[in-house]
Design an enzyme around this catalytic site. Structure first.
Site, mmCIF file in Angstrom:
data_model
loop_
_atom_site.group_PDB
_atom_site.id
_atom_site.type_symbol
_atom_site.label_atom_id
_atom_site.label_comp_id
_atom_site.label_asym_id
_atom_site.label_seq_id
_atom_site.Cartn_x
_atom_site.Cartn_y
_atom_site.Cartn_z
ATOM 1 N N LYS A 86 0.789 -1.366 0.075
ATOM 2 C CA LYS A 86 -0.029 -0.088 0.078
ATOM 3 C C LYS A 86 1.298 1.102 -0.308
ATOM 4 C CE LYS A 86 -2.485 1.529 3.718
ATOM 5 N NZ LYS A 86 -3.162 1.816 4.663
ATOM 6 N N GLY A 123 -4.450 6.290 16.666
ATOM 7 C CA GLY A 123 -3.467 7.311 15.374
ATOM 8 C C GLY A 123 -1.766 7.092 15.585
ATOM 9 N N LYS A 144 5.228 10.111 17.111
ATOM 10 C CA LYS A 144 3.228 10.312 17.304
ATOM 11 C C LYS A 144 3.427 9.763 19.066
ATOM 12 C CE LYS A 144 0.642 10.556 12.878
ATOM 13 N NZ LYS A 144 -0.086 10.652 12.005
ATOM 14 N N SER A 158 -2.362 -0.699 18.200
ATOM 15 C CA SER A 158 -2.710 -1.392 16.275
ATOM 16 C C SER A 158 -2.109 0.249 15.142
ATOM 17 C CB SER A 158 -3.960 -1.469 16.135
ATOM 18 O OG SER A 158 -4.183 -1.333 14.992
HETATM 19 N N1 LIG Z 1 -2.343 2.630 12.859
HETATM 20 C C1 LIG Z 1 -3.799 2.882 11.707
HETATM 21 O O1 LIG Z 1 -3.641 1.746 11.197
HETATM 22 C C2 LIG Z 1 -3.784 3.889 11.113
HETATM 23 C C3 LIG Z 1 -4.244 3.330 10.211
HETATM 24 C C4 LIG Z 1 -4.804 5.167 9.602
HETATM 25 C C5 LIG Z 1 -4.863 6.081 10.190
HETATM 26 N N2 LIG Z 1 -4.152 6.342 11.139
HETATM 27 C C6 LIG Z 1 -3.350 6.896 11.654
HETATM 28 O O2 LIG Z 1 -4.749 8.055 12.990
HETATM 29 C C7 LIG Z 1 -4.451 9.123 12.997
HETATM 30 C C8 LIG Z 1 -6.338 9.824 13.005
HETATM 31 O O3 LIG Z 1 -6.399 10.304 11.252
HETATM 32 P P1 LIG Z 1 -8.176 10.392 10.959
HETATM 33 O O4 LIG Z 1 -7.984 9.821 9.505
HETATM 34 O O5 LIG Z 1 -9.088 9.968 11.594
HETATM 35 O O6 LIG Z 1 -7.470 11.464 10.738
HETATM 36 P P2 LIG Z 1 -8.615 13.482 10.788
HETATM 37 O O7 LIG Z 1 -7.793 13.941 10.268
HETATM 38 O O8 LIG Z 1 -10.027 12.523 10.394
HETATM 39 O O9 LIG Z 1 -8.920 12.976 12.715
HETATM 40 C C9 LIG Z 1 -8.348 13.704 13.648
HETATM 41 C C10 LIG Z 1 -8.207 13.543 14.598
HETATM 42 O O10 LIG Z 1 -7.776 14.239 15.470
HETATM 43 C C11 LIG Z 1 -8.303 15.255 15.702
HETATM 44 N N3 LIG Z 1 -6.604 15.947 15.395
HETATM 45 C C12 LIG Z 1 -6.259 16.914 14.509
HETATM 46 N N4 LIG Z 1 -4.626 17.298 14.796
HETATM 47 C C13 LIG Z 1 -4.994 16.782 16.357
HETATM 48 C C14 LIG Z 1 -3.866 17.256 17.795
HETATM 49 N N5 LIG Z 1 -2.046 17.510 16.605
HETATM 50 N N6 LIG Z 1 -3.328 16.580 18.449
HETATM 51 C C15 LIG Z 1 -5.074 15.738 18.765
HETATM 52 N N7 LIG Z 1 -5.825 15.828 18.011
HETATM 53 C C16 LIG Z 1 -5.876 16.223 17.087
HETATM 54 C C17 LIG Z 1 -8.786 16.738 15.021
HETATM 55 O O11 LIG Z 1 -9.581 17.418 15.578
HETATM 56 C C18 LIG Z 1 -9.724 14.917 14.140
HETATM 57 O O12 LIG Z 1 -10.603 14.452 15.422
HETATM 58 C C19 LIG Z 1 -3.726 10.011 12.242
HETATM 59 O O13 LIG Z 1 -2.537 9.958 13.141
HETATM 60 C C20 LIG Z 1 -3.133 8.710 11.243
HETATM 61 O O14 LIG Z 1 -1.944 8.487 10.694
HETATM 62 C C21 LIG Z 1 -3.508 4.978 11.700
#
Ligand SMILES: NC(=O)c1ccc[n+]([C@@H]2O[C@H](COP(=O)([O-])OP(=O)(O)OC[C@H]3O[C@@H](n4cnc5c(N)ncnc54)[C@H](O)[C@@H]3O)[C@@H](O)[C@H]2O)c1
Length: 352
Positions: A71, A250, A256, A323
């Site tokens: 991916k 996240g 992070k 995760s």
């Molecule tokens: N582990 C995995 O498999 C996996 C998969 C996809 C995404 N992710 C990660 O999950 C996280 C969230 O992704 P998403 O697509 O929901 O993002 P998104 O931008 O749609 O939502 C992020 C959320 O966090 C808040 N936010 C934004 N910046 C912030 C900060 N600096 N501190 C605290 N809160 C903050 C936002 O207000 C929102 O509620 C990202 O870090 C992304 O990389 C992880």
């Protein structure tokens, strides 16, 4: 001539349902921990700092599926100004016996569904069975999938509390829409299965509330799911009650962090992949600060599913599932999609 199936976002949304994705992701974890899968090193590249980067997660799954692939997710921040999406993901799947490409798929919906499924599997195996309250930290894209999958696998959740660390308006908006979204996007897939559909509808018909008091909400939650790109802890160790389960989503990149690293000192820690979690997951900071070592991670989630490692051993345990997101989740979900798309004659076939 080699023929490849191309699946776009619309077709993928039509074909994927949460129950099957949860089963597929669980299978990916068990293949990983029964020596049937390899994870390749992550490739990352920054084209321009804070402007454009990309990463490639890849791997090989043996067993019945026998596929390998990758991916690639790119982020080009200026795309928004050009009316283009800033984050674009593409999955490529290849036949493990011949090396022939089988499919090219849009990754966005797959990522949401497989990440939600991963979080839910963590809670299914590690949270207390009598867990009734779930705190969702983050109200973005992933939050919806986390809630949808968790409510699908857990049987006693009565209340979901949503917290947005940036702006409580996002959490209010999220809660306002979540029930209709669950109905339209998740439940609608089961209209031909009346019994399952009614069962799921009941699980979705619970209370959704927002909070701006994360300390109080942490103390009241049985399960806490974090899905933000935060780089500093949002939840302190002192706020956490005995028996809490954390699913940390996240943190998927160096630096992070969503929860206090000291929580790791009092928790049973589980991960999807030990090396990836130690390098880029929520576990990274606690290892770097010497709070735990890689060796003190109790196990990978696949080992818990296979019964090789005990998960929660007491109702008072604090458990963490870090995760980080592994390529096997994407590849097995994509392979499942390619198969059902073939059966239904969907997608575009391109000769290479
Ligand atoms: N582990 C995995 O498999 C996996 C998969 C996809 C995404 N992710 C990660 O999950 C996280 C969230 O992704 P998403 O697509 O929901 O993002 P998104 O931008 O749609 O939502 C992020 C959320 O966090 C808040 N936010 C934004 N910046 C912030 C900060 N600096 N501190 C605290 N809160 C903050 C936002 O207000 C929102 O509620 C990202 O870090 C992304 O990389 C992880």
């Amino acid at each position: 001539m080699i023929k490849v199936r191309i699946l776009n976002e619309g077709t993928i949304k039509e074909l994927l349902d949460i129950k099957n994705v949860i089963e597929v992701v669980e299978q990916a974890y068990t293949l990983k921990n029964s020596n049937q899968a390899n994870l390749f090193p992550i490739v990352t590249h920054v084209f321009e700092a804070d402007k454009a980067d990309m990463d490639i997660k890849s791997g090989h799954l043996k067993g019945k599926a026998n596929v390998f692939g990758l991916k690639l997710v790119s982020w080009f921040g200026d795309n928004i100004k050009k009316g283009l999406p800033d984050v674009i993901g593409t999955i490529m799947v290849f036949d493990g016996k011949t090396g022939i490409p089988l499919g090219i798929l849009s990754a966005e919906y797959i990522t949401g569904m497989r990440t939600g499924s991963a979080g839910a599997i963590g809670a299914k195996y590690l949270a207390r069975k009598d867990s009734e309250s779930l705190l969702m930290v983050g109200a973005g894209h992933q939050a919806f999938f986390q809630i949808a999958a968790a409510l699908t696998v857990l049987n006693n959740i009565k209340k979901v509390t949503v917290y947005d660390p940036i702006n409580c308006k996002f959490a209010i908006e999220f809660c306002h829409k979540v029930k209709s979204k669950l109905k339209n996007e998740i439940l609608s897939k089961y209209k031909d299965d009346k019994i399952y559909s009614e069962k799921l509808a009941k699980k979705f018909d619970i209370t959704f509330v927002t909070t701006d008091d994360i300390e109080k909400s942490t103390g009241e939650a049985d399960i806490i799911v974090t899905a933000t790109p935060s780089r500093k802890p949002l939840i302190k160790k002192e706020w956490v009650k005995k028996g809490t389960h954390f699913t940390c989503i996240g943190s998927d990149m160096e630096g992070k962090q969503e929860i206090d690293e000291n929580i790791f000192s009092i928790a049973r820690v589980f991960v999807d992949d030990i090396n990836q979690a130690a390098n880029v997951g929520e576990t990274e900071i606690s290892i770097k600060k010497g709070i735990i070592t890689k060796e003190s991670i109790v196990g990978e989630i696949g080992e818990v599913i296979l019964g090789q490692v005990p998960g929660r051993v007491s109702k008072d345990d604090i458990t963490i599932f870090d995760s980080t997101g592994i390529a096997h989740q994407d590849l097995l979900t994509a392979n499942y999609l390619i198969k059902i798309a073939k059966e239904k004659g969907l997608g575009a076939i391109v000769e290479l």
